[in-house]
Design a protein around this motif. Structure first.
Motif, mmCIF file in Angstrom:
data_model
loop_
_atom_site.group_PDB
_atom_site.id
_atom_site.type_symbol
_atom_site.label_atom_id
_atom_site.label_comp_id
_atom_site.label_asym_id
_atom_site.label_seq_id
_atom_site.Cartn_x
_atom_site.Cartn_y
_atom_site.Cartn_z
ATOM 1 N N GLU A 54 -6.828 15.546 43.882
ATOM 2 C CA GLU A 54 -7.346 15.761 42.534
ATOM 3 C C GLU A 54 -6.680 16.953 41.854
ATOM 4 O O GLU A 54 -6.495 16.953 40.638
ATOM 5 N N ALA A 55 -6.294 17.961 42.625
ATOM 6 C CA ALA A 55 -5.549 19.092 42.050
ATOM 7 C C ALA A 55 -4.175 18.619 41.583
ATOM 8 O O ALA A 55 -3.699 19.032 40.512
ATOM 9 N N LEU A 56 -3.539 17.749 42.351
ATOM 10 C CA LEU A 56 -2.247 17.181 41.948
ATOM 11 C C LEU A 56 -2.402 16.307 40.714
ATOM 12 O O LEU A 56 -1.573 16.354 39.799
ATOM 13 N N CYS A 60 -0.452 16.601 37.157
ATOM 14 C CA CYS A 60 0.283 15.464 36.590
ATOM 15 C C CYS A 60 -0.239 15.113 35.195
ATOM 16 O O CYS A 60 0.543 14.724 34.321
ATOM 17 N N LEU A 61 -1.534 15.261 34.982
ATOM 18 C CA LEU A 61 -2.082 15.085 33.634
ATOM 19 C C LEU A 61 -1.525 16.151 32.693
ATOM 20 O O LEU A 61 -1.177 15.866 31.544
ATOM 21 N N ALA A 62 -1.426 17.386 33.181
ATOM 22 C CA ALA A 62 -0.864 18.469 32.371
ATOM 23 C C ALA A 62 0.599 18.185 32.028
ATOM 24 O O ALA A 62 1.044 18.459 30.904
ATOM 25 N N HIS A 63 1.357 17.623 32.973
ATOM 26 C CA HIS A 63 2.752 17.268 32.707
ATOM 27 C C HIS A 63 2.848 16.277 31.550
ATOM 28 O O HIS A 63 3.837 16.266 30.821
ATOM 29 N N ARG A 125 8.503 15.454 35.463
ATOM 30 C CA ARG A 125 8.504 14.025 35.125
ATOM 31 C C ARG A 125 7.467 13.227 35.913
ATOM 32 O O ARG A 125 7.286 12.048 35.673
ATOM 33 N N LEU A 126 6.789 13.873 36.849
ATOM 34 C CA LEU A 126 5.712 13.205 37.567
ATOM 35 C C LEU A 126 4.452 13.382 36.721
ATOM 36 O O LEU A 126 3.965 14.495 36.549
ATOM 37 N N GLU A 132 -7.885 7.074 30.308
ATOM 38 C CA GLU A 132 -8.928 7.755 31.087
ATOM 39 C C GLU A 132 -9.443 6.928 32.252
ATOM 40 O O GLU A 132 -9.846 7.473 33.273
ATOM 41 N N ASP A 133 -9.432 5.625 32.111
ATOM 42 C CA ASP A 133 -9.917 4.771 33.196
ATOM 43 C C ASP A 133 -8.810 4.409 34.184
ATOM 44 O O ASP A 133 -9.019 3.593 35.082
ATOM 45 N N CYS A 134 -7.652 5.032 34.047
ATOM 46 C CA CYS A 134 -6.528 4.756 34.943
ATOM 47 C C CYS A 134 -6.052 6.037 35.646
ATOM 48 O O CYS A 134 -6.279 6.223 36.820
ATOM 49 N N GLN A 135 -5.347 6.883 34.920
ATOM 50 C CA GLN A 135 -4.787 8.142 35.431
ATOM 51 C C GLN A 135 -3.906 7.942 36.662
ATOM 52 O O GLN A 135 -3.784 8.811 37.509
ATOM 53 N N TRP A 136 -3.288 6.754 36.757
ATOM 54 C CA TRP A 136 -2.355 6.454 37.835
ATOM 55 C C TRP A 136 -1.127 7.329 37.653
ATOM 56 O O TRP A 136 -0.663 7.528 36.542
#
Length: 172
Positions: A54-56, A60-63, A125-126, A132-136
């Motif tokens: 979850e930290a990763l 990745c969301l921040a990226h 790039r990661l 919101e229902d994905c975040q893959w």
């Protein structure tokens, strides 16, 4: 979940770890022995692996330019502090960062992968899907590095359809 090829190098490990949780269905492959074995984890390791995952995901969301509620990129910084790296020099003189201790530990392997990706210029790039229902998590190979969705045909199409319907107004 998406139709993109895996991330390059060590980022594939991070991509695979974050994508062990399907947010839409709630399925977590770390709940199964086979899912944990893919990362060399025991059942006892799963709690720490989920925290790292979850930290990763937050980073990745921040990226991708997103700020998830209630989470901070400082969480990953804190977790990586437990995985110090050292400079290792090979017989041909090439240098690389390697885990200083417990090389089999997942957090050490993740720290090594991040350090290598930063050096290669691929870390940013990661990204995590904007839906919101994905975040893959996916590796953004677009020329400008501005990808927003894990899959244009699924998450991107849904987002564009919502935008279109919002502009068009209610049906009569």
């Amino acid at each position: 979940m998406n139709d993109r090829p895996s991330a390059p190098g060590g980022l594939a490990l991070i991509e695979a770890l974050v994508n062990t949780l399907d947010i839409e269905t709630g399925a977590d492959s770390l709940d199964s022995p086979d899912g944990r074995a893919a990362f060399g984890l025991t059942e006892r390791d799963a709690v720490a692996a989920r925290e790292l995952r979850e930290a990763l995901r937050t980073v990745c969301l921040a990226h991708a330019g997103h700020r998830p509620r209630g989470r901070s990129t400082a969480d990953l910084d804190r977790l990586l502090a437990a995985a110090p790296l050292r400079v290792a020099v090979d017989t041909d003189g090439a240098a690389a960062l390697r885990p200083a201790a417990a090389p089999g530990a997942l957090v050490s392997r993740v720290a090594e992968a991040i350090a290598a990706a930063v050096a290669e210029g691929t870390w940013l790039r990661l990204k995590a899907c904007e839906a919101e229902d994905c975040q893959w998590v996916y590796y953004d190979r677009s020329p400008a590095g501005r990808g927003r969705w894990c899959s244009m045909s699924v998450c991107g199409a849904r987002a564009k359809m919502r935008t279109y319907r919002a502009k068009r107004g209610p049906a009569v």
